[in-house]
Design an enzyme around this catalytic site. Structure first.
Site, mmCIF file in Angstrom:
data_model
loop_
_atom_site.group_PDB
_atom_site.id
_atom_site.type_symbol
_atom_site.label_atom_id
_atom_site.label_comp_id
_atom_site.label_asym_id
_atom_site.label_seq_id
_atom_site.Cartn_x
_atom_site.Cartn_y
_atom_site.Cartn_z
ATOM 1 N N ASP A 121 134.243 -94.055 92.981
ATOM 2 C CA ASP A 121 134.077 -95.233 92.123
ATOM 3 C C ASP A 121 133.891 -96.428 93.051
ATOM 4 O O ASP A 121 134.715 -96.678 93.940
ATOM 5 C CB ASP A 121 135.322 -95.400 91.229
ATOM 6 C CG ASP A 121 135.193 -96.562 90.249
ATOM 7 O OD1 ASP A 121 134.862 -97.679 90.695
ATOM 8 O OD2 ASP A 121 135.461 -96.376 89.049
ATOM 9 N N HIS A 129 131.025 -93.215 90.107
ATOM 10 C CA HIS A 129 131.346 -94.191 89.074
ATOM 11 C C HIS A 129 130.823 -95.516 89.589
ATOM 12 O O HIS A 129 131.487 -96.198 90.361
ATOM 13 C CB HIS A 129 132.870 -94.279 88.845
ATOM 14 C CG HIS A 129 133.339 -93.402 87.740
ATOM 15 N ND1 HIS A 129 134.598 -93.464 87.220
ATOM 16 C CD2 HIS A 129 132.683 -92.453 87.028
ATOM 17 C CE1 HIS A 129 134.705 -92.578 86.237
ATOM 18 N NE2 HIS A 129 133.570 -91.944 86.110
ATOM 19 N N ASP A 150 139.046 -104.377 91.304
ATOM 20 C CA ASP A 150 138.330 -103.366 90.529
ATOM 21 C C ASP A 150 138.080 -103.905 89.124
ATOM 22 O O ASP A 150 138.588 -103.390 88.139
ATOM 23 C CB ASP A 150 139.194 -102.092 90.486
ATOM 24 C CG ASP A 150 138.505 -100.950 89.761
ATOM 25 O OD1 ASP A 150 137.267 -100.919 89.730
ATOM 26 O OD2 ASP A 150 139.222 -100.084 89.227
ATOM 27 N N TRP A 166 140.966 -88.754 86.385
ATOM 28 C CA TRP A 166 141.551 -89.926 87.027
ATOM 29 C C TRP A 166 142.926 -90.188 86.409
ATOM 30 O O TRP A 166 143.066 -90.173 85.185
ATOM 31 C CB TRP A 166 140.686 -91.186 86.858
ATOM 32 C CG TRP A 166 141.398 -92.379 87.386
ATOM 33 C CD1 TRP A 166 141.566 -92.701 88.710
ATOM 34 C CD2 TRP A 166 142.116 -93.371 86.639
ATOM 35 N NE1 TRP A 166 142.336 -93.833 88.815
ATOM 36 C CE2 TRP A 166 142.693 -94.265 87.573
ATOM 37 C CE3 TRP A 166 142.331 -93.586 85.268
ATOM 38 C CZ2 TRP A 166 143.465 -95.367 87.183
ATOM 39 C CZ3 TRP A 166 143.101 -94.682 84.885
ATOM 40 C CH2 TRP A 166 143.660 -95.561 85.836
ATOM 41 N N GLU A 210 139.051 -88.299 90.935
ATOM 42 C CA GLU A 210 138.751 -89.701 91.266
ATOM 43 C C GLU A 210 139.950 -90.410 91.891
ATOM 44 O O GLU A 210 141.010 -90.516 91.283
ATOM 45 C CB GLU A 210 138.314 -90.443 89.990
ATOM 46 C CG GLU A 210 137.959 -91.914 90.218
ATOM 47 C CD GLU A 210 137.519 -92.624 88.940
ATOM 48 O OE1 GLU A 210 137.639 -92.030 87.843
ATOM 49 O OE2 GLU A 210 137.069 -93.775 89.038
ATOM 50 N N LYS A 258 141.715 -93.877 94.003
ATOM 51 C CA LYS A 258 141.729 -95.325 93.795
ATOM 52 C C LYS A 258 142.614 -95.959 94.863
ATOM 53 O O LYS A 258 143.548 -95.330 95.341
ATOM 54 C CB LYS A 258 142.282 -95.591 92.401
ATOM 55 C CG LYS A 258 142.231 -97.031 91.973
ATOM 56 C CD LYS A 258 142.386 -97.148 90.471
ATOM 57 C CE LYS A 258 142.371 -98.596 90.064
ATOM 58 N NZ LYS A 258 142.222 -98.774 88.628
ATOM 59 N N HIS A 309 136.803 -98.775 93.841
ATOM 60 C CA HIS A 309 138.100 -98.204 94.226
ATOM 61 C C HIS A 309 138.373 -98.185 95.719
ATOM 62 O O HIS A 309 139.157 -97.373 96.200
ATOM 63 C CB HIS A 309 138.218 -96.787 93.661
ATOM 64 C CG HIS A 309 138.409 -96.777 92.177
ATOM 65 N ND1 HIS A 309 138.835 -95.676 91.482
ATOM 66 C CD2 HIS A 309 138.256 -97.762 91.258
ATOM 67 C CE1 HIS A 309 138.915 -95.967 90.190
ATOM 68 N NE2 HIS A 309 138.562 -97.227 90.028
ATOM 69 N N ASP A 363 135.427 -104.108 87.254
ATOM 70 C CA ASP A 363 134.500 -103.410 86.365
ATOM 71 C C ASP A 363 133.498 -104.335 85.674
ATOM 72 O O ASP A 363 133.271 -104.236 84.467
ATOM 73 C CB ASP A 363 135.273 -102.553 85.352
ATOM 74 C CG ASP A 363 135.979 -101.386 86.017
ATOM 75 O OD1 ASP A 363 135.280 -100.518 86.551
ATOM 76 O OD2 ASP A 363 137.232 -101.349 86.025
ATOM 77 N N ASP A 416 130.632 -96.889 85.414
ATOM 78 C CA ASP A 416 131.994 -97.201 84.961
ATOM 79 C C ASP A 416 132.230 -98.709 85.036
ATOM 80 O O ASP A 416 132.628 -99.226 86.070
ATOM 81 C CB ASP A 416 133.023 -96.447 85.825
ATOM 82 C CG ASP A 416 134.450 -96.674 85.310
ATOM 83 O OD1 ASP A 416 134.599 -97.216 84.192
ATOM 84 O OD2 ASP A 416 135.406 -96.310 86.031
HETATM 85 C C1 RNT Z 1 140.063 -96.490 86.616
HETATM 86 C C2 RNT Z 1 138.990 -95.504 86.832
HETATM 87 C C3 RNT Z 1 138.590 -94.702 85.633
HETATM 88 C C4 RNT Z 1 138.461 -95.525 84.380
HETATM 89 C C5 RNT Z 1 137.856 -94.811 83.205
HETATM 90 C C6 RNT Z 1 138.053 -95.534 81.927
HETATM 91 O O1 RNT Z 1 140.218 -97.374 87.641
HETATM 92 O O2 RNT Z 1 137.864 -96.121 87.373
HETATM 93 O O3 RNT Z 1 137.431 -94.010 85.912
HETATM 94 O O4 RNT Z 1 137.725 -96.688 84.606
HETATM 95 O O5 RNT Z 1 138.324 -93.527 83.157
HETATM 96 ZN ZN ZN Z 2 136.097 -94.947 87.601
#
Ligand code: RNT
Ligand code: ZN
Length: 422
Positions: free
Chosen positions: A262, A289, A297, A188, A229, A231, A265, A299, A329
């Site tokens: 993810d 993820h 995003d 990523w 990955e 986004k 994302h 998290d 994630d």
């Molecule tokens: C960032 C991505 C990525 C990170 C990690 C820490 O938006 O989701 O995967 O969260 O690599």
């Molecule tokens: Zn991620």
């Protein structure tokens, strides 16, 4: 919850309730226990890492909150994770980032990382019965400060990150070889523009060239599986992300690598559960993820919501367990970080068990027969089956506490004995 509350006879009752719908509870428990879940190491220290000089977290991602007790070194992170690991049932992997290297305090440039810098992690993983995954770190570094890494127009910077990408693939391959469980190497990058660019194509051409170079080096699929990955946007990168979803669909196809989805994302109404069977129609595999975006995003710690269940159900219904690599994630710094790992990973396990307990054959037959009335009726009915009893039994068999009273007590004790002293 009292561990002894559910006697064997209660479990027998639950088994019967599921058996009435054609579901084999024993098989569901076995399948859940064998499904690997990869847990992100970076929840333990707010994505700081242990390079000799670690600076601020950059790249448009953020860990917010300053709950006391975050891990300050490798030893603390391992101890913390060992505790979480003892509270989470099932087969687990730890997902490492390049910045978690163990170089004995020596400064190692990102383009110079080697398997030897992760040897102690492999030994520790082996001792703890864990698999490992890897992630190159393309952020929190002076050479990512311009906002561009693999899509940089500065050839020196671009080459540096290409080298980092290649090194990371070799480390991941080493993990797989050593531990006998394939390692996923997830790429990523944060590259993008805050404001509207006028030459998106150029940056994407450069990025494509970088991946051509990174994937030109061959690794063994039995040990390493690369994944890319995408986004939609990041903080300070609101107008254009070079590695967009469409970019990586093509990239993953071209290089025959996995696509990472993810859950934070995409646009807020897009569902990852619907993407799984679409992506797998043409691609060899997916890395997930699993996260919880709240308005962005963000998290947040994963909860057992409808979408989490839907993701697990889609994997199970499609028979995709071997092609979908489940990873988590999230990184919340506002509550106890060991509890974050425990809650999020247990919820993922719950979703996997939930999916394995679905009467898929029966439901799919209704659909085949265009009996959508019965499909809806049963999808609703199964929501009140005695799932909790099966979950408790699964936890007990895995040797982990089944209720939050039990595991939370352990985490709170560790907080007062260890975390509060940091
Ligand atoms: C960032 C991505 C990525 C990170 C990690 C820490 O938006 O989701 O995967 O969260 O690599
Ligand atoms: Zn991620």
């Amino acid at each position: 919850m009292d561990l002894k509350k559910y006697s064997k006879s209660n479990f027998e009752y639950a088994k019967e309730a599921y058996a009435n719908l054609g579901v084999d509870v024993e098989a569901a428990i076995e399948k859940t226990g064998k499904t690997p879940v990869s847990i992100q190491c970076w929840q333990g220290d707010d994505v700081t890492g242990f390079e000799s000089s670690s600076g601020d977290l950059t790249g448009g991602i953020q860990s917010t909150g300053n709950y006391p007790g975050k891990a300050r070194n490798i030893d603390e992170l391992r101890k913390d994770f060992e505790l979480a690991n003892s509270l989470i049932p099932g087969t687990k992997k730890l997902s490492l980032h390049a910045i978690y290297l163990d170089a004995g305090g020596k400064k190692i440039e990102r383009n110079e990382i080697e398997p030897e810098h992760f040897k102690s992690w492999v030994e520790w993983a082996r001792e703890n019965g864990l698999g490992l995954d890897f992630n190159p770190t393309f952020f929190s570094h002076p050479l990512s400060a311009s906002g561009f890494t693999l899509s940089s127009e500065d050839e020196g910077i671009r080459k540096f990150w290409v080298e980092h990408g290649i090194k990371s693939r070799l480390i991941s391959e080493y993990f797989g070889k050593e531990l006998g469980m394939v390692s996923c190497n997830n790429l990523w990058i944060p590259d993008g523009f805050k404001d509207t660019p006028v030459n998106r194509a150029k940056k994407r051409d450069i990025l494509a060239k970088s991946y051509d170079e990174i994937f030109a080096v061959k690794t063994d699929d039995r040990y390493n599986l690369d994944s890319v990955e995408s986004k939609v946007f990041g903080i300070g990168v609101e107008s254009c992300t070079i590695g967009s979803h469409e970019f990586y669909m093509g990239c993953a196809m071209k290089h025959n690598v996995l696509l990472t989805l993810d859950t934070g994302h995409y646009h807020p109404t897009e569902l990852i559960s619907d993407k799984i069977s679409s992506v797998l129609e043409y691609m060899k595999g997916i890395m997930l993820h699993v996260s919880r975006p709240v308005r962005w995003d963000s998290d947040h710690v994963v909860i057992l919501d409808d979408e989490l269940k839907a993701i697990a159900c889609e994997i199970h219904r499609g028979g995709f367990s071997d092609r979908v690599h489940i990873g988590l994630d999230f990184f919340d710094g506002s509550i106890n970080r060991i509890a974050c790992w425990t809650i999020g990973a247990r919820n993922m396990e719950k979703a996997i068990l939930w999916a394995a307990l679905e009467p898929v054959k029966m439901l799919q037959k209704f659909e085949e027969d265009e009996d959508y009335t019965s499909r809806l009726a049963y999808l609703e009915e199964i929501k009140t089956l005695p799932f909790g009893i099966v979950w408790d039994e699964y936890c007990e068999r895995c040797g982990v506490p089944s209720g939050s009273d039990a595991w939370l007590k352990i985490v709170k004790q560790y907080e007062s004995d260890v975390l509060s002293k940091r």
